[in-house]
Scaffold this active site. Sequence first.
Site, PDB file in Angstrom:
ATOM      1  N   GLY A   1       0.820  -1.213   0.000  1.00 40.75           N
ATOM      2  CA  GLY A   1       0.000   0.000   0.000  1.00 40.75           C
ATOM      3  C   GLY A   1       0.850   1.257   0.000  1.00 40.75           C
ATOM      4  O   GLY A   1       1.937   1.299  -0.585  1.00 40.75           O
ATOM      5  N   SER A   2       0.384   2.278   0.708  1.00 41.77           N
ATOM      6  CA  SER A   2       0.972   3.623   0.572  1.00 41.77           C
ATOM      7  C   SER A   2       2.390   3.780   1.118  1.00 41.77           C
ATOM      8  O   SER A   2       3.065   4.762   0.787  1.00 41.77           O
ATOM      9  CB  SER A   2       0.060   4.660   1.232  1.00 41.77           C
ATOM     10  OG  SER A   2      -1.153   4.754   0.523  1.00 41.77           O
TER      11      SER A   2
END
Length: 573
Positions: free
Chosen positions: A304-305
């Site tokens: 993810g981020s």
Amino acid sequence: MKNKTYNKKKVLVVFVGAMILILGLMGRLAYLMIWKADYYQKKAEALHEREREIKAARGEIIDCNGKILATNRTVCTISVIHSQVKDPETVINKLAAALDMDEETVRKRVEKVSSMERIKTNVDKETGDAIRNMELDGVKVDEDFKRYYPYNELASRVLGFTGGDNQGIIGLEVKYEEYLKGINGTILTTTDARGVELEGVAEDRVEPVAGNTLQISMDANIQMYAQQMAEKVMEEKQADKVAIILMNPQNGEILAMVNVPEFNLNTPFELSTQEEQNMSEEEKQEALNQMWRNGCINDTYEPGSTFKIITASAGLEEGAVKLDDTFSCPGYRVVEDRKIRCHKVGGHGAETFVQGIQNSCNPVFIDVGLRLGADNFYKYFQQFGLMSLTGVDLPGEAGTIMHKKENIGLVELATMSFGQSFQITPIQLATTVSSLINGGRRVTPHLGVRVLEKDGEEIKTFEYEEKNNIVSEETSATMRMLLESVVAEGSGKNAYVEGYRIGGKTATSQTLPRSANKYISSFIGFAPADDPQILGMCVIYNPQGVYYGGTIAAPVIGNIFENILPYLGIEKE
């Protein structure tokens, strides 16, 4: 006349044949008695010799401060020599009672005709001494060693454990087996034709050589605290599991590696689940294999981020983006036929690249990824080391699961840019981020530091590979500044610690299948931001309720930093 001549010839042939046979046997006998005498003398002696093994003490594992994490306890092996047992019933009854064993099981072993039969291993020394004092004919009590872990569940998947033969099975115990195992010794006794040991005949004894001590970079105090924090957040969020890595980004030394729930190293074959009673042997073994897995290195996930650190570094290094570039976020970005959303439904509106990373804005990073293009993106994947193993000194490291370059279309490129549609291990992400913030040196994450003699004299210091120029010093300094602003002003503010400059990045990714609505919340941070001395990473698997990384994972690393930075001698500014 002819018959007489024939019979004489026949007798002569038989006589000559007999003489040749006799001479051959005499020659063979002379050969065996003179030229092979030593060989058969040794064979004869071997028939009257019995060898018993003396196990070597396994080397200890100590932390960076010398605290013992793995050591040995003296135990006993109880055996019987069938030919020397004079009163089988007494032996069976007394051993069954002393060893708390079924009498029938003991009987089968005592009555088995063999040179030596083991009744029970890993018997505590007190019981072994009691049996020795019974002076039972034919019963042997040999002292042995059993691995002992003073802190039970501490770093269970990192330290690993040993089997019944005292050989490493998982973790550091198996990785450094050659240094830890030692060399077993032997006791050689002489017996008569019945197998009874002869009194007054000296026994030959080769003393065992103890294994060496392994010193590792882990700090037991930091490991304990990180483990407590992981257990706390797992309970609060009713998560499936929590992983934490703390390492020095300058040299790759791992200070702590947590995988909760951990298991008790002194009872590693006992499952922590109540379902064990209804399991088949195959199901139980599979459950044990899962319990022993080190999720930090054996399992992959969509980052993810937190992966936006990699995309940003590649974009800056390639010149595809500048800090003051402006972007527009309406809450989504359309790529080919796909509408890819930002976590902020209404969008962030107009923003600079700096604001885009502070806001963890997906459309900004999609644009950066598309500017880079598939070829460049793949090039930096390789340059940063993401397509290779980290080389961490623990067994079973998993590799990155990645699209083939020819299969990366615009949609794949867009999703990869903010950390989805591929998988990496937590240790891979921690190692890669370390190289992007330490000036561009790809370090090898590791625990093994040195090997010591029993008296503390150093035998060997381990050296680990480093690769330079992963990114430029300028890009690395820019990334430190950007990630410090994420904690100071952006989505990572819950990791802020008063008096310290903290850099970091949050992430919230959805597991496959997306319809299951399960999430992984994470945060990766470092301090001090201008000269990183420690990097911390927390991954929370399937938290219940609020699941945003900035809300539940960032505070875990913030709390750990608040407590261990002073301990490490890093002063407040």
